[in-house]
Design a protein around this motif. Structure first.
Motif, short mmCIF file in Angstrom:
data_model
loop_
_atom_site.label_atom_id
_atom_site.label_comp_id
_atom_site.label_asym_id
_atom_site.label_seq_id
_atom_site.Cartn_x
_atom_site.Cartn_y
_atom_site.Cartn_z
N ARG A 196 0.84 -1.19 0.00
CA ARG A 196 0.00 0.00 0.00
C ARG A 196 0.87 1.24 0.00
NH1 ARG A 196 -2.94 -3.26 3.58
NH2 ARG A 196 -5.07 -3.73 2.91
N LYS A 197 0.24 2.38 -0.28
CA LYS A 197 0.98 3.63 -0.30
C LYS A 197 1.39 4.03 1.12
CE LYS A 197 -0.01 4.44 -4.70
NZ LYS A 197 1.03 4.32 -5.73
N GLY A 198 2.54 4.70 1.20
CA GLY A 198 2.97 5.16 2.50
C GLY A 198 3.96 6.30 2.36
N ALA A 199 4.13 7.07 3.42
CA ALA A 199 5.10 8.16 3.40
C ALA A 199 5.86 8.20 4.72
CB ALA A 199 4.39 9.50 3.17
N VAL A 200 7.09 8.69 4.63
CA VAL A 200 7.92 8.85 5.81
C VAL A 200 8.42 10.28 5.86
CG1 VAL A 200 10.03 8.11 6.99
CG2 VAL A 200 8.69 6.44 5.69
N PHE A 201 8.22 10.95 6.98
CA PHE A 201 8.80 12.27 7.18
C PHE A 201 9.92 12.19 8.20
CE2 PHE A 201 4.50 13.79 5.80
CZ PHE A 201 4.93 14.51 4.68
N ASN A 202 11.09 12.59 7.78
CA ASN A 202 12.22 12.67 8.71
C ASN A 202 12.38 14.10 9.16
OD1 ASN A 202 13.41 9.85 8.48
ND2 ASN A 202 13.35 10.45 6.32
N LEU A 203 12.17 14.35 10.45
CA LEU A 203 12.28 15.71 10.97
C LEU A 203 13.70 15.95 11.45
CD1 LEU A 203 8.92 15.90 12.99
CD2 LEU A 203 9.32 16.16 10.53
N LEU A 204 14.34 16.95 10.84
CA LEU A 204 15.76 17.20 11.14
C LEU A 204 15.95 18.60 11.69
CD1 LEU A 204 17.12 15.97 7.66
CD2 LEU A 204 16.63 14.56 9.67
N SER A 205 16.66 18.70 12.80
CA SER A 205 16.93 20.05 13.30
C SER A 205 18.41 20.31 13.55
CB SER A 205 16.12 20.33 14.57
OG SER A 205 16.60 19.54 15.63
N THR A 206 19.19 19.30 13.74
CA THR A 206 20.61 19.53 14.02
C THR A 206 21.48 19.10 12.85
OG1 THR A 206 20.92 17.34 14.97
CG2 THR A 206 20.21 19.08 16.48
N ASP A 207 22.71 19.58 12.86
CA ASP A 207 23.67 19.18 11.84
C ASP A 207 23.86 17.67 11.86
OD1 ASP A 207 23.99 21.76 11.12
OD2 ASP A 207 25.89 22.06 12.20
N ARG A 208 23.88 17.14 13.07
CA ARG A 208 24.07 15.71 13.22
C ARG A 208 22.95 14.93 12.51
NH1 ARG A 208 22.00 12.21 16.82
NH2 ARG A 208 23.06 10.22 17.00
N GLU A 209 21.74 15.40 12.69
CA GLU A 209 20.63 14.70 12.05
C GLU A 209 20.70 14.78 10.53
OE1 GLU A 209 17.08 14.84 15.34
OE2 GLU A 209 17.56 16.72 14.36
N HIS A 210 21.11 15.93 10.03
CA HIS A 210 21.28 16.06 8.58
C HIS A 210 22.36 15.11 8.08
CE1 HIS A 210 18.93 19.84 8.82
NE2 HIS A 210 18.66 19.56 7.57
N MET A 211 23.40 15.04 8.88
CA MET A 211 24.51 14.16 8.52
C MET A 211 24.06 12.70 8.51
SD MET A 211 27.06 12.17 10.22
CE MET A 211 26.74 12.75 11.89
N LEU A 212 23.32 12.32 9.54
CA LEU A 212 22.82 10.95 9.62
C LEU A 212 21.95 10.59 8.43
CD1 LEU A 212 21.85 10.60 13.42
CD2 LEU A 212 23.71 9.41 12.22
N LEU A 213 21.05 11.48 8.09
CA LEU A 213 20.15 11.19 6.98
C LEU A 213 20.92 11.13 5.66
CD1 LEU A 213 17.16 10.53 6.60
CD2 LEU A 213 16.87 12.81 5.68
N GLY A 214 21.94 11.99 5.56
CA GLY A 214 22.79 11.94 4.37
C GLY A 214 23.41 10.56 4.22
N LYS A 215 23.85 10.01 5.33
CA LYS A 215 24.46 8.67 5.28
C LYS A 215 23.42 7.61 4.95
CE LYS A 215 28.43 9.44 8.34
NZ LYS A 215 29.09 9.10 9.63
N ILE A 216 22.23 7.81 5.44
CA ILE A 216 21.16 6.85 5.11
C ILE A 216 20.88 6.87 3.61
CG2 ILE A 216 18.67 6.43 5.35
CD1 ILE A 216 18.97 7.29 8.32
N GLU A 217 20.81 8.08 3.06
CA GLU A 217 20.57 8.19 1.61
C GLU A 217 21.65 7.48 0.83
OE1 GLU A 217 19.76 12.74 1.91
OE2 GLU A 217 18.98 12.09 -0.03
N LYS A 218 22.87 7.69 1.29
CA LYS A 218 24.00 7.08 0.60
C LYS A 218 23.93 5.56 0.70
CE LYS A 218 28.99 7.49 0.26
NZ LYS A 218 30.22 7.80 1.03
N HIS A 219 23.62 5.09 1.89
CA HIS A 219 23.56 3.65 2.11
C HIS A 219 22.54 2.96 1.21
CE1 HIS A 219 22.15 -0.04 4.22
NE2 HIS A 219 23.43 -0.20 4.44
N PHE A 220 21.38 3.58 1.09
CA PHE A 220 20.33 2.95 0.28
C PHE A 220 20.36 3.42 -1.17
CE2 PHE A 220 18.46 2.55 4.59
CZ PHE A 220 18.29 1.19 4.61
N GLY A 221 21.26 4.37 -1.45
CA GLY A 221 21.35 4.88 -2.81
C GLY A 221 20.08 5.57 -3.26
#
Length: 495
Positions: A445-470
Motif C-alpha cells: 500500500r501507499k505510505g510516506a515517511v517524514f524525517n524531521l531534522l533540526s541539528t547538523d548531526r541529524e542532517h549528517m545521519l540522513l545523508g548517510k542513510i541516503e548514501k547507504h540505500f542509494g
DNA sequence: AGTACGT
C-alpha cells in the motif's frame, strides 16, 4: 506431518546452529559427501570439491500475476540458494504442499488466501521438504514473512503428539502476541494448541506453580522462554522447528544474541534435532557473517537490498530550525492533514522523549497515545488494541514497534529522531531505519515517511542513510507551509 | 538507548 515425496536421500545431517566458540563439545557432523544425485552420478565425481550444489531457483513470473491478498511488486528479485542435493520446486498452489485439509481450510477461509505469495512459494517447499534443512530467509517488510513461518510451524507439527514441537522467538512482547494471533487464525481448524511465552501483565502465575507446557506451538520472548526452560516448564526434546522472527536482531550483538545463544544452549540438553528458520527483512553484514558460520548446511532466500521496501514508501526530509519546530510540524501539519489519512507512528529515540513529546503535543483533540517498554504491560496491550481498533490515529513509540508491527492502516511514519548506532553515534542504524519505514505501506500500500531534522548531526545521519540505500530523499521546502506538506502527501499517493 | 525478566 507434511512430507512431500520428492527425491531426497536420507542422509541424516545433524543440523545444529549456534555451534559457536563457547561450546566445543559439539562435534560438527560432516556432510555425507557421497551425495550422488540421480542427475550427476554419471560423472565419476572427479572433484569432491566443497562446492555445494547451488541450485538457483528462478522464479517463474507467470504464476504470480495475481494475488488477492498480497499486492507485491511484480518485479521482485528473490534469489534462493539451496544447499545439498534436495530439489525444491516452487509451490504455485497451496495444494502442492501436502498440507492437511484442516490447515488448507484455515488458509482459505480464515486467512482468505488464494495462492502462495512469491516468498511463500519459494520458502515453503524449502521448509516442508525433508530432510528439513535450516533456512535463512530475507523478505520484504509486509510481504507475509509471518504467514510463511506460521504455516511452516503448523504444518510440521504432529497433531497427535501433545508436546512442544514448534518454538518461535520474537524480540518484543507485541510481536509475539501478533504472531500468536496469526497462528490461532490460520490454525483454527487444526486443533493444534499454542502457548504464549511472554511476560504476563497483572494476572500472573509464578512460573514454579505452572504446569509443564504441553501445547504444540510456543511463541514468545527471550527472557520468558529462557526462564520457562530452566525451570523445566518448557521441554524441547520433541522440538521440530525453531523460528527466529526478526532474526537479525535476535542474533545481533546489540540485540538478543546472548539470550538466543543461552536458549539454544539449554536446548542442547534435550538433544532434539530441530530445523532452524531465520526470518528477517534485514540482515546486517555482521549478522549475515555470524549466520553463515553457524548455519552451515542451510538454504537461503535473499532479496536485493534496493528492492526492500524503500520504493513503496515515499521518504521526505523536513528541515526544522529547532526542536520546537518539529513539534509544530507534527501538531499543525501532520495532525491537520492526518485527519484525511490513515494512521501514523511517530518514532523517538528514548522513553523519556516519548513521554515528553506526548506531553507537549498534549490534548489537541487528537487521539494520540504513547508506547514504550517502561509502560505497564497491561497498559501496553490496551494501547496497541486501541490503535488496532482505530480508536487512536497517532501512536508515539520507541523502537519497540520498529520491527514487525503489522497494522495495515499505518500509512505515515514520522522519524522524530533518527536511529543511530549505539557504539558509533555518528552512524545511522540503517536496518532500524528500514524497519521503521516498513511500518508504513504494508502489503504494497501507499505510505510516506517524514524525517524531521533540526541539528547538523541529524542532517549528517540522513545523508548517510541516503548514501547507504542509494536513494534521494526529497526535501519538503518549507516546514511552515501546509501546501508543501499537502503536496508531499499527494506525491506519495496519500491524498 | 532501545528491546527482555524477575526480584
Amino acid at each position: 506431518m507434511a512430507d512431500s515425496s520428492s527425491s531426497t536421500n536420507s542422509s541424516t545431517v545433524t543440523q545444529r546452529w549456534g555451534d559457536v566458540e563457547d561450546d566445543p563439545q559439539e562435534v560438527e557432523v560432516e556432510e555425507s559427501t557421497s551425495s550422488s544425485t540421480p542427475e550427476n552420478n554419471n560423472s565419476s565425481s572427479t572433484s569432491a570439491v566443497e562446492l555445494p550444489n547451488l541450485d538457483s531457483l528462478a522464479i517463474d513470473d507467470e504464476n504470480t500475476k495475481k494475488n488477492d491478498f498480497l499486492d507485491e511488486p511484480e518485479d521482485t528479485q528473490i534469489s534462493a540458494v539451496t544447499s545439498g542435493d534436495t530439489l525444491y520446486s516452487t509451490a504455485t498452489k497451496f495444494e502442492d504442499l501436502n498440507l492437511s485439509p484442516e490447515l488448507l481450510k484455515g488458509l482459505y477461509i480464515e486467512m482468505k488466501f488464494t495462492r502462495p505469495s512469491k516468498i511463500q512459494s519459494i520458502s515453503l517447499p524449502m521448509i516442508l521438504t525433508p530432510p528439513y534443512k535450516d533456512l535463512v530467509a530475507q523478505a520484504h517488510n509486509g510481504s507475509g514473512k509471518t504467514t510463511c513461518f506460521v504455516l511452516g510451524m503448523l504444518s510440521r507439527v504432529d497433531p497427535n503428539l501433545k508436546e512442544v514441537q514448534a518454538l518461535c522467538i520474537c524480540p518484543t512482547r507485541e510481536l509475539a502476541i501478533q504472531n500468536m494471533d496469526v497462528l490461532k487464525k490460520m490454525g483454527k481448524y487444526t486443533g493444534i494448541t499454542s502457548f504464549p511465552a511472554i511476560p504476563s501483565g497483572s494476572a500472573r502465575i509464578p512460573i514454579p506453580r505452572m504446569a509443564e507446557i504441553k501445547d504444540q506451538v510456543v511463541i514468545g520472548t527471550p527472557g520468558r522462554i529462557r526462564d520457562l526452560m530452566s525451570s523445566k516448564k518448557l521441554n524441547t526434546s520433541h522440538l521440530k522447528v525453531l523460528v527466529f522472527d526478526e532474526a537479525d536482531h535476535m542474533l545481533d550483538d546489540d540485540g538478543f544474541k546472548d539470550d538466543s545463544l543461552k536458549i539454544r544452549k539449554l536446548m542442547e540438553k534435550d538433544k532434539a534435532r530441530y530445523q532452524v528458520l531465520l526470518f528477517s527483512a534485514t540482515f546486517s553484514d555482521t549478522v549475515r557473517n555470524f549466520v553463515s558460520r553457524v548455519v552451515k548446511d542451510g538454504n537461503q532466500m535473499f532479496v536485493k537490498k534496493e528492492e526492500l521496501t524503500l520504493d513503496v514508501v515515499k521518504q521526505y526530509k523536513v528541515n526544522c530550525p529547532n526542536e520546537q519546530a518539529k513539534i509544530d510540524v507534527i501538531r499543525d501539519r501532520i495532525f491537520e492533514l492526518g485527519e484525511k489519512l490513515g494512521q501514523t507512528i511517530i518514532f523517538v529515540k528514548t522513553r523519556e522523549s516519548a513521554n515528553e513529546l506526548h506531553k507537549k503535543l498534549g490534548d489537541y483533540g487528537y487521539g494520540c497515545t504513547t508506547i514504550h517498554g517502561a509502560i505497564e504491560k497491561d497498559f501496553r496491550d490496551k494501547i496497541v488494541k486501541e490503535f488496532r481498533d482505530g480508536l487512536t490515529k497517532v501512536l508515539i513509540s520507541t523502537d519497540l514497534l520498529a520491527r514487525g508491527f503489522d497494522q495495515s492502516q499505518i500509512n505515515l511514519v514520522i522519524n522524530y529522531n533518527l536511529p543511530s548506532k549505539r557504539d558509533y553515534p555518528s552512524d545511522p542504524d540503517c536496518e532500524v531505519y528500514l524497519h521503521r519505514c516498513g511500518r508504513a505501506g504494508r502489503f504494497g500500500r501507499k505510505g510516506a515517511v517524514f524525517n524531521l531534522l533540526s541539528t547538523d548531526r541529524e542532517h549528517m545521519l540522513l545523508g548517510k542513510i541516503e548514501k547507504h540505500f542509494g536513494t534521494h530523499i526529497v526535501e519538503v521546502p518549507d516546514w511552515k507551509s501546509n501546501e508543501d506538506f499537502e503536496q508531499a502527501l499527494k506525491a506519495a499517493g496519500l491524498l
